[in-house]
Design a protein around this motif. Sequence first.
Motif, mmCIF file in Angstrom:
data_model
loop_
_atom_site.group_PDB
_atom_site.id
_atom_site.type_symbol
_atom_site.label_atom_id
_atom_site.label_comp_id
_atom_site.label_asym_id
_atom_site.label_seq_id
_atom_site.Cartn_x
_atom_site.Cartn_y
_atom_site.Cartn_z
ATOM 1 N N ALA A 23 1.215 7.877 5.867
ATOM 2 C CA ALA A 23 0.383 6.724 6.190
ATOM 3 C C ALA A 23 0.687 5.533 5.288
ATOM 4 C CB ALA A 23 -1.082 7.111 6.077
ATOM 5 N N PRO A 24 1.965 5.147 5.173
ATOM 6 C CA PRO A 24 2.225 3.970 4.341
ATOM 7 C C PRO A 24 1.538 2.742 4.943
ATOM 8 C CG PRO A 24 4.172 4.536 5.600
ATOM 9 C CD PRO A 24 3.171 5.635 5.820
ATOM 10 N N ASP A 25 1.193 1.837 4.073
ATOM 11 C CA ASP A 25 0.566 0.575 4.488
ATOM 12 C C ASP A 25 -0.768 0.772 5.200
ATOM 13 O OD1 ASP A 25 3.004 -0.235 3.506
ATOM 14 O OD2 ASP A 25 3.531 -1.472 5.209
ATOM 15 N N PHE A 26 -1.468 1.871 4.865
ATOM 16 C CA PHE A 26 -2.768 2.140 5.495
ATOM 17 C C PHE A 26 -3.751 1.007 5.257
ATOM 18 C CE2 PHE A 26 -3.211 3.707 1.231
ATOM 19 C CZ PHE A 26 -4.481 3.315 0.870
ATOM 20 N N SER A 27 -3.552 0.248 4.188
ATOM 21 C CA SER A 27 -4.483 -0.841 3.897
ATOM 22 C C SER A 27 -4.330 -1.979 4.906
ATOM 23 C CB SER A 27 -4.273 -1.361 2.469
ATOM 24 O OG SER A 27 -2.946 -1.801 2.287
ATOM 25 N N PRO A 75 -2.157 6.796 13.084
ATOM 26 C CA PRO A 75 -1.410 6.751 14.342
ATOM 27 C C PRO A 75 -0.020 7.383 14.167
ATOM 28 C CG PRO A 75 -2.340 4.594 13.813
ATOM 29 C CD PRO A 75 -2.535 5.463 12.609
ATOM 30 N N TRP A 76 0.371 8.253 15.092
ATOM 31 C CA TRP A 76 1.660 8.935 14.968
ATOM 32 C C TRP A 76 2.822 7.949 15.009
ATOM 33 C CZ3 TRP A 76 4.909 8.298 19.079
ATOM 34 C CH2 TRP A 76 4.341 8.032 20.324
ATOM 35 N N GLN A 77 2.616 6.777 15.576
ATOM 36 C CA GLN A 77 3.671 5.761 15.620
ATOM 37 C C GLN A 77 4.050 5.284 14.222
ATOM 38 O OE1 GLN A 77 0.870 5.844 17.448
ATOM 39 N NE2 GLN A 77 1.367 5.435 19.592
ATOM 40 N N THR A 78 3.159 5.504 13.247
ATOM 41 C CA THR A 78 3.451 5.130 11.862
ATOM 42 C C THR A 78 4.670 5.900 11.354
ATOM 43 O OG1 THR A 78 1.097 4.720 11.525
ATOM 44 C CG2 THR A 78 2.456 4.886 9.550
#
Length: 181
Positions: A62-66, A133-136
């Motif tokens: 989950a990079p960039d979750f912020s 999201p799996w697209q991440t």
Amino acid sequence: MFAALLCTVLFSASAVSARKTTEHIGGTEANFTRLIFAPVLMLLVALELKDRLAGMVGIASAPDFSDWGYSAEQKTSLQSGETVLEDNPYGPEPTPTFAGFWTDAQAQRQLDAPIAIDCPVTLLHGQRDADVPWQTALRLAERLDSTKVLVQLVKDGDHRLSRPEDVARLLAIVEQHLLSA
């Protein structure tokens, strides 16, 4: 070899033990620990290890979750120094996001530029993941410099990927990375 094992174990321990950790220390702390291990620590440790990293395994990365994990209203609250509380699907207490944590996460974003990681990478993600999201995983795969990136999508897998078949898949991936190192 140790560097590869360390990075893989840190990340894998987060996913494999999430259920047991939740039972022992409570949902908020377990989810917070997983959140740190997964997107931030894995990439930051890998960037520091550079050529010493033999391989990497990501689970529901989950990079960039912020950026994508918060509404505009929540981001405004966090920017003004407030703590945001969200429902916790893993326990009775709400999950807090502290302004300082969110600000640090904003400073650690990785998906806006190429990521200088050039080792074999496997990204495992459930397509029924309600948290990330799996697209991440696909975005992360695109940004990694490595030409040896494999994305495995588990059509009926959730965020935790903690069913016996998910754990078996994860262990097989980790074993493959270790044998290839």
